[in-house]
Design a protein around this motif. Sequence first.
Motif, mmCIF file in Angstrom:
data_model
loop_
_atom_site.group_PDB
_atom_site.id
_atom_site.type_symbol
_atom_site.label_atom_id
_atom_site.label_comp_id
_atom_site.label_asym_id
_atom_site.label_seq_id
_atom_site.Cartn_x
_atom_site.Cartn_y
_atom_site.Cartn_z
ATOM 1 N N GLY A 249 26.093 60.976 41.887
ATOM 2 C CA GLY A 249 26.124 59.711 41.175
ATOM 3 C C GLY A 249 24.864 58.886 41.385
ATOM 4 O O GLY A 249 23.880 59.331 41.990
ATOM 5 N N LEU A 250 24.907 57.679 40.897
ATOM 6 C CA LEU A 250 23.755 56.786 41.010
ATOM 7 C C LEU A 250 23.476 56.435 42.462
ATOM 8 O O LEU A 250 22.322 56.429 42.914
ATOM 9 N N GLU A 251 24.544 56.178 43.214
ATOM 10 C CA GLU A 251 24.369 55.807 44.620
ATOM 11 C C GLU A 251 23.742 56.948 45.415
ATOM 12 O O GLU A 251 22.847 56.743 46.243
ATOM 13 N N GLY A 252 24.194 58.166 45.148
ATOM 14 C CA GLY A 252 23.630 59.308 45.859
ATOM 15 C C GLY A 252 22.164 59.535 45.521
ATOM 16 O O GLY A 252 21.348 59.845 46.400
ATOM 17 N N GLN A 253 21.820 59.380 44.257
ATOM 18 C CA GLN A 253 20.419 59.560 43.876
ATOM 19 C C GLN A 253 19.540 58.488 44.507
ATOM 20 O O GLN A 253 18.397 58.747 44.897
ATOM 21 N N GLU A 254 20.070 57.298 44.630
ATOM 22 C CA GLU A 254 19.324 56.232 45.307
ATOM 23 C C GLU A 254 19.077 56.589 46.770
ATOM 24 O O GLU A 254 18.011 56.296 47.326
ATOM 25 N N HIS B 287 21.693 64.683 37.903
ATOM 26 C CA HIS B 287 22.254 64.425 39.230
ATOM 27 C C HIS B 287 23.258 63.280 39.173
ATOM 28 O O HIS B 287 24.344 63.352 39.761
ATOM 29 N N VAL B 288 22.878 62.235 38.484
ATOM 30 C CA VAL B 288 23.721 61.034 38.423
ATOM 31 C C VAL B 288 25.081 61.355 37.818
ATOM 32 O O VAL B 288 26.101 60.744 38.166
ATOM 33 N N LEU B 289 25.127 62.369 36.954
ATOM 34 C CA LEU B 289 26.383 62.746 36.307
ATOM 35 C C LEU B 289 27.328 63.512 37.234
ATOM 36 O O LEU B 289 28.505 63.669 36.919
ATOM 37 N N ILE B 290 26.839 64.006 38.372
ATOM 38 C CA ILE B 290 27.660 64.834 39.250
ATOM 39 C C ILE B 290 28.548 63.952 40.136
ATOM 40 O O ILE B 290 28.030 63.104 40.876
ATOM 41 N N PRO B 291 29.866 64.148 40.100
ATOM 42 C CA PRO B 291 30.727 63.434 41.055
ATOM 43 C C PRO B 291 30.320 63.820 42.484
ATOM 44 O O PRO B 291 30.109 64.988 42.805
ATOM 45 N N GLU C 231 13.504 56.489 36.116
ATOM 46 C CA GLU C 231 14.032 57.304 37.206
ATOM 47 C C GLU C 231 15.460 57.748 36.910
ATOM 48 O O GLU C 231 15.834 58.899 37.175
ATOM 49 N N ILE C 232 16.260 56.857 36.361
ATOM 50 C CA ILE C 232 17.629 57.234 36.013
ATOM 51 C C ILE C 232 17.612 58.354 34.978
ATOM 52 O O ILE C 232 18.396 59.307 35.049
ATOM 53 N N THR C 233 16.695 58.265 34.022
ATOM 54 C CA THR C 233 16.574 59.323 33.017
ATOM 55 C C THR C 233 16.141 60.643 33.665
ATOM 56 O O THR C 233 16.695 61.709 33.369
ATOM 57 N N ARG D 258 17.645 52.580 47.311
ATOM 58 C CA ARG D 258 17.061 51.472 46.548
ATOM 59 C C ARG D 258 17.416 51.643 45.083
ATOM 60 O O ARG D 258 17.723 52.741 44.626
ATOM 61 N N GLU D 259 17.385 50.561 44.355
ATOM 62 C CA GLU D 259 17.740 50.595 42.940
ATOM 63 C C GLU D 259 16.720 51.424 42.163
ATOM 64 O O GLU D 259 15.505 51.299 42.370
#
Length: 392
Positions: A31-36, A24-28, A17-19, A11-12
């Motif tokens: 990323g954002l999709e994986g954290q979601e 995690h979001v920075l890791i290839p 949450e992004i902060t 989910r978005e």
Amino acid sequence: MGRQPIVRSGRELSGPEITRYARHVLIPGVGLEGQERLVAAKVLVVGAGGLGSPALLYLAAAGVGTIGIVDTDVVDLTNLHRQVIHSEADIGRPKTESAEAAVHRVNPHVSVIRHDVRLDSRNALEVIKDYDVVVDGSDNFPTRYLVGDACVMLGKPHVWGSILRFDGQVSVWWAGHGPCYRCVFPQPPPPGSVPSCAEGGVLGVLCAAIGSVQSTEAIKLLLGIGEPLVGRLLVHDALAQTWDTLTVRADPDCPVCGTHPSVIELIDYVEFCGVPGAAAAGEEPVPTVTVREAADALAATDPPLLVDVRGEQERAIAAIPGAVPIHLDLFRSGAAFAGLPRDRRILIHCKVGGRSAEAARLALRAGFADVASVDGGMLAWIEQIDPAQTPY
């Protein structure tokens, strides 16, 4: 090489949450999709003890959206050197309740589902079925075999860990992708042959090493990244500070996941694994005495011989005066019997009664007529007879 992620979509995330999960979001590969996906994931942790503690904390910190916790125990002082999710203020509190509070201190956005039940063949499938991954931190063989078989029947990956003293093991059992637990451990060890942590001890920080690997494996499976420990058994020796990898393979004749499985429903796992000191079919149970009866007998003019089958380290913490130390292993080998009197009553004790029951049964089988196990063992003695000694 990665596999397909178990959680296919998420989910978005909100701005906060992004902060929170920015690193995690920075890791290839995450990323954002994986954290979601992590936020949408559901992980069941069996046991809120030594291995469950680091696993729960790190899964919560990682943002796993729903975490289930299975445990029926309460927090005890002896837990605190390794079960870091609990504190001294939690003593006497249900472990699931204490763990839930700790998880929410780490990440209030995680949904916690408490399962205050003892897993058995009647409820395991129902408890496990809605989770994506099972992290198994159980400390007994019946539960390990139960969880392993249930995961096979439900098609769930089983992230398993085991610890004792200075040694740990971890793997991912996943039928259809690699071996299941029974492929590698088809039969449980003989009852009583492997001491529990309560009997043999465990280095507290070892739990962090193994539990964190379990958390890593769960996250890799959820995201479909890296190479999970499917088909590999990781063995850790903390004293030598080594990690060895053993290749393990699926057994085509496995009774649970093999070509022609014979175990197609959950069984009685306590019976399957056996109980130390349990009577064989048609055999009389071991005679027992209470600690009060033992104390009265020892104070009589013609006292019985009291035998302590515990190890030296346990006896150094607490001991019954006058008890003769004869380790359980000497009963198993038969070496103990040469020095035992056959014309005197013998009482045998351990910490709680399991090992003494096994020793008493072996003595009875060897022809000793008047033998009994002290029910409740050293802990009952401390509670009812000699509270000045230290429980452990």
